[in-house]
Design an enzyme around this catalytic site. Sequence first.
Site, PDB file in Angstrom:
ATOM      1  N   GLY A  78      36.853  63.360  18.523  1.00  0.00           N
ATOM      2  CA  GLY A  78      36.384  64.723  18.738  1.00  0.00           C
ATOM      3  C   GLY A  78      35.004  64.852  18.112  1.00  0.00           C
ATOM      4  CB  SER A 117      30.766  55.863  18.768  1.00  0.00           C
ATOM      5  OG  SER A 117      30.126  56.936  18.128  1.00  0.00           O
ATOM      6  CE1 TYR A 148      35.521  58.161  17.433  1.00  0.00           C
ATOM      7  CE2 TYR A 148      33.200  58.163  16.825  1.00  0.00           C
ATOM      8  CZ  TYR A 148      34.184  58.162  17.795  1.00  0.00           C
ATOM      9  OH  TYR A 148      33.831  58.150  19.127  1.00  0.00           O
ATOM     10  CG  ASN A 177      26.525  63.666  20.567  1.00  0.00           C
ATOM     11  OD1 ASN A 177      27.675  63.884  20.224  1.00  0.00           O
ATOM     12  ND2 ASN A 177      25.509  63.589  19.713  1.00  0.00           N
ATOM     13  CB  ALA A 192      26.874  70.136  19.266  1.00  0.00           C
ATOM     14  CE  LYS A 199      30.768  77.853  17.516  1.00  0.00           C
ATOM     15  NZ  LYS A 199      30.160  77.251  16.321  1.00  0.00           N
ATOM     16  NE  ARG A 221      24.315  64.406  15.427  1.00  0.00           N
ATOM     17  CZ  ARG A 221      23.920  64.679  14.183  1.00  0.00           C
ATOM     18  NH1 ARG A 221      22.621  64.776  13.909  1.00  0.00           N
ATOM     19  NH2 ARG A 221      24.788  64.832  13.218  1.00  0.00           N
TER      20      ARG A 221
HETATM   21  P1  NAD Z   1      38.565  62.242  25.129  1.00  0.00           P
HETATM   22  O1  NAD Z   1      39.243  62.664  23.867  1.00  0.00           O
HETATM   23  O2  NAD Z   1      38.303  63.273  26.159  1.00  0.00           O
HETATM   24  O3  NAD Z   1      39.373  61.051  25.804  1.00  0.00           O
HETATM   25  C1  NAD Z   1      40.091  60.094  25.069  1.00  0.00           C
HETATM   26  C2  NAD Z   1      41.483  60.005  25.668  1.00  0.00           C
HETATM   27  O4  NAD Z   1      42.212  58.994  24.975  1.00  0.00           O
HETATM   28  C3  NAD Z   1      42.279  61.310  25.495  1.00  0.00           C
HETATM   29  O5  NAD Z   1      42.678  61.826  26.754  1.00  0.00           O
HETATM   30  C4  NAD Z   1      43.465  60.896  24.652  1.00  0.00           C
HETATM   31  O6  NAD Z   1      44.672  61.562  25.007  1.00  0.00           O
HETATM   32  C5  NAD Z   1      43.556  59.412  24.942  1.00  0.00           C
HETATM   33  N1  NAD Z   1      44.288  58.708  23.898  1.00  0.00           N
HETATM   34  C6  NAD Z   1      44.185  58.875  22.560  1.00  0.00           C
HETATM   35  N2  NAD Z   1      45.077  58.090  21.939  1.00  0.00           N
HETATM   36  C7  NAD Z   1      45.756  57.426  22.908  1.00  0.00           C
HETATM   37  C8  NAD Z   1      46.828  56.493  22.878  1.00  0.00           C
HETATM   38  N3  NAD Z   1      47.371  56.104  21.712  1.00  0.00           N
HETATM   39  N4  NAD Z   1      47.281  56.010  24.052  1.00  0.00           N
HETATM   40  C9  NAD Z   1      46.755  56.426  25.235  1.00  0.00           C
HETATM   41  N5  NAD Z   1      45.752  57.319  25.315  1.00  0.00           N
HETATM   42  C10 NAD Z   1      45.261  57.821  24.164  1.00  0.00           C
HETATM   43  O7  NAD Z   1      37.225  61.519  24.695  1.00  0.00           O
HETATM   44  P2  NAD Z   1      35.983  61.034  25.567  1.00  0.00           P
HETATM   45  O8  NAD Z   1      34.845  61.932  25.226  1.00  0.00           O
HETATM   46  O9  NAD Z   1      36.360  60.860  26.976  1.00  0.00           O
HETATM   47  O10 NAD Z   1      35.697  59.625  24.895  1.00  0.00           O
HETATM   48  C11 NAD Z   1      36.087  58.404  25.491  1.00  0.00           C
HETATM   49  C12 NAD Z   1      35.686  57.241  24.592  1.00  0.00           C
HETATM   50  O11 NAD Z   1      34.289  57.275  24.356  1.00  0.00           O
HETATM   51  C13 NAD Z   1      36.348  57.253  23.203  1.00  0.00           C
HETATM   52  O12 NAD Z   1      36.598  55.936  22.795  1.00  0.00           O
HETATM   53  C14 NAD Z   1      35.268  57.840  22.324  1.00  0.00           C
HETATM   54  O13 NAD Z   1      35.405  57.440  20.977  1.00  0.00           O
HETATM   55  C15 NAD Z   1      34.027  57.270  22.971  1.00  0.00           C
HETATM   56  N6  NAD Z   1      32.819  58.072  22.675  1.00  0.00           N
HETATM   57  C16 NAD Z   1      32.677  59.301  23.234  1.00  0.00           C
HETATM   58  C17 NAD Z   1      31.546  60.051  22.941  1.00  0.00           C
HETATM   59  C18 NAD Z   1      31.342  61.428  23.529  1.00  0.00           C
HETATM   60  O14 NAD Z   1      30.322  62.057  23.216  1.00  0.00           O
HETATM   61  N7  NAD Z   1      32.241  61.954  24.347  1.00  0.00           N
HETATM   62  C19 NAD Z   1      30.566  59.526  22.090  1.00  0.00           C
HETATM   63  C20 NAD Z   1      30.759  58.276  21.534  1.00  0.00           C
HETATM   64  C21 NAD Z   1      31.881  57.540  21.862  1.00  0.00           C
END
Ligand code: NAD
Length: 332
Positions: A78, A117, A148, A177, A192, A199, A221
């Site tokens: 998150g 990330s 994380y 992000n 954000a 908001k 950012r």
């Molecule tokens: P998100 O939270 O929308 O999606 C992640 C999904 O993983 C969720 O639907 C969650 O239910 C699922 N999940 C969590 N634990 C699980 C488990 N044990 N088994 C099966 N599913 C599981 O996040 P996102 O924004 O789509 O991010 C996807 C990936 O990209 C993640 O690894 C995140 O760390 C990485 N990431 C995202 C961002 C961003 O800005 N969104 C930035 C850097 C890295």
Amino acid sequence: MKKKIIVCGGGGFIGGHLVKIFLEQGHQVRAVDRKPQTAWYQRHAGAENLTLNLQHLDSCMTALQGADECYNLAADMGGMGFIENNKALCMLSVLINTHLLVAARALGVSRFFYASSACVYAAYKQTETENPGLKEEDAYPAMPEDGYGWEKLFSERMCRHFMEDFGITTRVARFHNVYGPFGTFDGGREKAPAAICRKIINAKLSGNHTIEIWGDGRQTRSFMYIDDCTKGIQAIMNSDIIEPINLGSDEMVSINKLVDIVEDIAKIKVVRNYNLDAPKGVRGRSSDNTLIKQLLGWAPDICLYDGMEKTYAWIYDQIKSGTSKDSIYNIG
Ligand code: NAD
């Protein structure tokens, strides 16, 4: 060539968009997520949709049966509010990537993508608002985001060693992000761009034009629109780049500037209450895109203003229609 592609975290934000694109490209797609399917941000009828907890090896073996490629987007994650207060939960995602790699090896999956990330980057490189952009080598000597970021850095190395020792082709992107429609915008995991849209939309709809900003608003950012992200993921997966590589925007802005943009889109002005005690993360962060431009010719197509307009419009519709974060978006 049509492939059988598994999208882990397919019920999440980035995973849901990837499933859509792979289906449009004619691939056979299996989307896997731990959440009940009523809570997926997108559920595509053309995919095989499975609810599994990928922290367990047997679930990973089920998920990857018959797979040509695996995209691991599954993680407990998150915005800053979530990752600063849930370090153990974030670190437990190590079980997902580890068991997926073990299953991929056992089942002979030919290519494996891991979503890392910008939180892997060393904190001491991000102490000023004027960040020139983080280069891939800035991850070491390691001092990533506690919890994380350490999990991401460890899982990156796990991918590397599975490739070196067991011959699995792994690819790793460090996302900066990512924002856009069909992601979370309330409930505590939002980042954000979505939080500021929510908001300001609530301010516009309620007439109370005072909003809270986390930090002093001068922290910087960069934000990448989802369509740029999904294009970049595919380019990296299909490349021969074996080291982790940045996938992000280099359009660095302060949080105050992001609020200015959303005010402009919403056509209202807000009073900003700065909460200096709220989680803020590092002082300044942006992506140095020299490597990805040079190796793949990739650069973001969508500027922040245009991407925020689309994101704002989608969140506005959700809030106006009373759709909560747990509602399903069934896609035909
Ligand atoms: P998100 O939270 O929308 O999606 C992640 C999904 O993983 C969720 O639907 C969650 O239910 C699922 N999940 C969590 N634990 C699980 C488990 N044990 N088994 C099966 N599913 C599981 O996040 P996102 O924004 O789509 O991010 C996807 C990936 O990209 C993640 O690894 C995140 O760390 C990485 N990431 C995202 C961002 C961003 O800005 N969104 C930035 C850097 C890295």
